[in-house]
Each structure stands twice: as structure tokens, then as C-alpha cells.
Design a protein around this motif. Structure first.
Motif, PDB file in Angstrom:
ATOM      1  N   SER A 203       0.799  -1.218   0.000  1.00 53.70           N
ATOM      2  CA  SER A 203       0.000   0.000   0.000  1.00 53.70           C
ATOM      3  C   SER A 203       0.831   1.267   0.000  1.00 53.70           C
ATOM      4  O   SER A 203       0.370   2.309  -0.427  1.00 53.70           O
ATOM      5  N   ASP A 207       3.133  -0.820   7.201  1.00 52.62           N
ATOM      6  CA  ASP A 207       3.011  -2.253   7.469  1.00 52.62           C
ATOM      7  C   ASP A 207       3.327  -3.176   6.288  1.00 52.62           C
ATOM      8  O   ASP A 207       4.088  -4.143   6.432  1.00 52.62           O
ATOM      9  N   SER A 208       2.718  -2.892   5.153  1.00 51.67           N
ATOM     10  CA  SER A 208       2.832  -3.872   4.067  1.00 51.67           C
ATOM     11  C   SER A 208       4.271  -4.106   3.574  1.00 51.67           C
ATOM     12  O   SER A 208       4.596  -5.245   3.230  1.00 51.67           O
ATOM     13  N   ARG A 283     -11.516  -4.291   0.247  1.00 55.70           N
ATOM     14  CA  ARG A 283     -10.524  -5.335   0.568  1.00 55.70           C
ATOM     15  C   ARG A 283     -10.858  -6.646  -0.141  1.00 55.70           C
ATOM     16  O   ARG A 283      -9.983  -7.351  -0.598  1.00 55.70           O
ATOM     17  N   GLN A 310      -5.629  -3.619  14.625  1.00 55.69           N
ATOM     18  CA  GLN A 310      -4.942  -2.333  14.461  1.00 55.69           C
ATOM     19  C   GLN A 310      -5.913  -1.224  14.047  1.00 55.69           C
ATOM     20  O   GLN A 310      -5.820  -0.102  14.522  1.00 55.69           O
TER      21      GLN A 310
END
Ligand code: ATP
Ligand code: MG
Length: 425
Positions: A203, A207-208, A283, A310
């Protein structure tokens, strides 16, 4: 004879436990090391019992590429800093060290160690020997004692077994002994390419990239997939994704990145679905598009940067209905990590600085203020029944744009040491 170390001895850890498949993992690691050191004065990567040896050009070798000879002048700045940096990023290495090589003879060893010690300053030392080849007449303790005494007589420095300033490492192998003074920690993990291919949803957030890196470190070859909302939003998110992929390519040498337009699909979801369901619907589309793309490229799983709890869209209920839309397993290596842990890892890999650059992620587009924390499958399916799901997925897959990134430069010798990743259109 020996002015400088001409080998780098590479130890692996986990691979050693792999039983009958060991040779497969070792070959993969050797190939990755060759790839990682392209453009550097590496003659070959050789397999020895329990370790690999990266052989560098001899100091006097006129055939050495780039005029760089061995590790000459390790202190004086030569090939070593670059070799070191490249090997430190090869997944699957436990540790490595620049090594001097001598014939298996204790007198010869002693002489060469003393010669190499010339000009080195240290207050205390120890010798740490390992006899791999049991045919060598002295065991490791005897080697340590004899060599230790000789160094002591020569340098008048004290022996310190606890925390010596200098450790002289010795490895006795069939037909050769390696000795060294410096040990570098590796990344550990399994060699990239030994575990199969995955498609990682990237993204541009914190995180990713960490999720992708963790799969890479478990031996996966990672293809990246980024959804953007051009022309509804600026192309900034794509630039960011490219920079992150470029950085992560240093760990796997060759990365595909798929850029998929997502804006029109989001617009259609917006027109048909109630606000709280939209994020989960987006998603689910990402899962469908991702798994279709992955399956056609023979990847075996999808990877996301989701972490339990999260954000509202990452509750257990939502994760469950999201992954129902994928026809491949969905791996979430960060699922049990908190934001601080993930952030620390992102800093260590180097992606953090890129991730915090401002951009416009596609999910900021048409995002509802309060997403459902427990989207129900029936509700989602009902909303999807009002859309032409297959057509939207096919449309997205067929408009995927593929980029490839290489590190280092693809052709041997074409890359000067220190050269960056090369991007091919
Ligand atoms: P990240 O920091 O990775 O963006 P996040 O905490 O912001 O994660 P979400 O925005 O809910 O979480 O996204 C969850 C996961 O969905 C991401 O980790 C990523 O794997 C995937 N994802 C989200 N947006 C995109 C995108 N634009 N392109 C590709 N994958 C995405
Ligand atoms: Mg995000």
C-alpha cells in the motif's frame, strides 16, 4: 604471499537442519550470493562442508574485473566494504568473515597469522579454532594452544577468553585452513526463492513493506501488487510503491510490481453499498484481483500487512470475510505484532522513511468515517450482487501494468561497486 584475505567464508544456520533437501537450499544460497555480488571481484562461490566460500580475485590477478583485487587493503577501502554490504543483505546467511587461506599445516598457519597481525593493534586476544576435517593431526584445543602461544610471544599481548579485543578464528577444512579476525552477522532466514512465490499487497503504508520483507526472509520470492486511484487521486502512491519495491529488491534481486487502477471500482462500490461496508468490500475486491493475478503467475499465496485489531477493518470478523474472497491462502505475517514492533522493523529494513512520505492512498478515497467492525458475509454478498463482480475483477486484472526492478544491474561487470538498483521499463 598472503597480503590480504582472498576469501569470504559464509556460514548458514537454518539450512543446516534441512535434511535431504539441504543441497537444494545450499545451491539456492550460492546462486543468490553470486547474484548479490555481481560487478564485484568475485571469482566463484564454492561449496565446502557446512559452509560456502566466496573466492575473490587474487591481489595480483590481472583478470579481475574493475581492477579490484581481492580484499586488498581491507582497512584502506577496497572491495571489502561493498562485498560486506552486499552479503549482509543476503537472506539465509548466519554470519560471514573475510578469511585468509593457507595449506593445512600448523607451522604455515602460525607464520601467516603472525604476518597478517603485523600493524594491527590490540590489547587482548583469543584464538577460536574449529577442526572440521578430523584427519588434521591437531584437535581444536591443541591448535588454540599452539597458535595462542605464538601470538603471545610475538605480540606480548594478554589472552582474554571472555571479551578479547581481537578474536583469531581458525577453521580447518579438507585441504585448507581459513583464518580470520572479523565476523559479520548475517540476516539469517531462508534463501530467497527456496519457498516459492507469493504476491504481496503493497500500500505504501508502514506495514505492508514489512510484511513483504518477512515473507522474503522466509525464502519467498515476492511479486508486489499496488492498487492506485489515478485519475481520481494523484500518482504519488505509485511513486512511493516503486521506491519501496526498489529498496526491497536489494534483498531478492529481481522484483515484479503490478500497478492496478482501483478508482473506478471504488466509485462503483460507493454508488451501490452502504458506507460502513465499503472498506471491507474494497478489501474483498483486492483479494479477488490479487488472487486472480497471483494464480496466473503461479504464485501460491497472497500477503497483506494486516495486524489484528490495528484498525476497524482488521477485526477477526473482518479478516475472516475478507479472505473468503481470495482463492489462494492469505498470509499475514504481522498479524500478532503491534505498531511499535512493526515500526522498529520498518526502520531496520529502511522502508520506514519511504512509508512516512505523504501520499494519497486509494483507501482514503470515498472512505466512510465509521467502517463496520463486524461486516456480515450475507450483507457483503448482498451488496456485491448489485455489482458485476467478475467484470470488475477482469477489467482490473487486464489493466494491470507490470514493472520490473533489478539489483544489482542485470549484466555481470556492468555495475560499478556501489551501484544502485536499476529499473527497467
Ligand atoms: P499499511 O501500513 O500496509 O498500509 P494499514 O495498517 O494502513 O497497512 P489497511 O490500510 O487497512 O492497513 O490495509 C491493510 C492491508 O491491505 C495492507 O497492509 C496492504 O497489504 C493491503 N492494502 C491496502 N491498501 C492497498 C493498496 N493501495 N494497494 C495494495 N494493497 C493495499
Ligand atoms: Mg494503509
Amino acid at each position: 604471499v598472503m597480503g590480504s584475505p582472498t576469501s569470504v567464508v559464509v556460514h548458514y544456520h537454518e539450512i543446516a537442519l534441512k535434511g535431504r533437501n539441504r543441497p537444494f537450499f545450499i545451491r539456492r544460497l550460492a546462486r543468490n550470493i553470486e547474484r548479490a555480488t555481481l560487478g564485484l571481484p568475485v571469482r566463484q562461490v564454492r561449496t565446502l562442508p557446512g559452509r560456502l566460500v566466496v573466492e575473490l580475485d587474487e591481489p595480483s590477478d590481472p583478470d579481475g574485473p574493475n581492477g579490484l583485487n581481492g580484499l586488498k587493503g581491507v582497512e584502506g577501502g577496497s572491495a571489502w566494504p561493498e562485498v560486506r554490504e552486499r552479503l549482509a543483505r543476503v537472506v539465509g546467511i548466519a554470519n560471514f568473515f573475510p578469511a585468509y587461506r593457507v595449506a593445512p599445516d600448523i607451522d604455515l598457519l602460525t607464520r601467516e597469522v603472525l604476518a597478517a597481525l603485523q600493524g594491527m593493534t590490540f590489547d587482548s586476544f583469543r584464538v577460536s579454532a574449529r577442526r572440521v576435517d578430523k584427519r588434521f593431526p591437531l584437535n581444536s584445543m591443541e591448535i588454540e594452544r599452539i597458535l595462542g602461544q605464538a601470538i603471545k610471544d610475538y605480540s606480548h599481548r594478554r589472552v582474554d577468553l571472555g571479551s578479547p579485543q581481537l578474536t583469531v578464528g581458525v577453521e580447518v577444512l579438507p585441504r585448507r585452513i581459513f583464518f580470520h579476525f572479523e565476523k559479520v552477522e548475517g540476516l539469517r532466514g531462508m534463501p530467497v526463492g527456496s519457498a516459492g512465490k507469493v504476491v504481496s499487497l503493497l500500500s505504501g503504508g508502514i506495514d505492508s513493506p514489512v510484511a513483504a520483507w518477512r515473507m522474503l526472509r522466509r525464502g519467498c520470492r515476492v511479486a508486489f501488487l499496488h492498487f492506485h486511484s489515478v485519475p481520481f487521486l494523484s500518482p504519488a502512491s505509485q511513486e512511493k510503491a516503486k521506491q519501496i519495491v526498489e529498496l526491497l529488491t536489494r534483498y531478492q534481486y529481481d522484483s515484479p510490481l503490478y500497478l492496478v487502477p482501483f478508482g473506478e471500482l471504488q466509485r462503483q462500490v460507493l454508488l451501490t453499498a452502504a458506507a460502513p461496508l465499503r472498506v471491507v468490500l474494497y478489501r474483498r475486491f483486492m483479494m479477488r484481483i490479487g488472487s486472480a493475478l497471483a494464480a496466473s503467475r503461479r504464485a501460491k499465496a497472497l500477503v497483506t500487512g494486516e495486524s489484528l485489531g490495528q484498525v476497524a477493518s482488521q477485526t477477526l470478523d473482518n479478516l475472516a470475510v475478507i479472505e473468503k474472497a481470495s482463492c489462494l491462502p492469505v498470509l499475514r505475517p504481522l498479524v500478532g505484532m503491534d505498531k511499535d514492533e512493526i515500526t522498529a522493523q520498518a526502520k531496520a529494513i529502511g522502508t520506514y522513511e519511504l512509508s512516512i512520505q505523504p501520499d494519497q492512498d486509494c483507501c482514503q478515497l470515498f472512505i466512510p468515517p465509521h467502517p463496520a467492525t463486524r461486516a456480515r458475509l450475507e450483507e457483503l454478498e448482498e451488496a456485491e450482487s448489485r455489482l458485476d463482480v467478475n467484470a470488475l475483477v477482469e477489467q482490473a486484472v487486464s489493466s494491470a501494468e507490470e514493472r520490473r526492478f533489478f539489483y544489482p544491474a542485470a549484466k555481470a561487470g556492468a555495475c560499478a561497486p556501489g551501484g544502485g538498483a536499476r529499473v527497467e521499463r
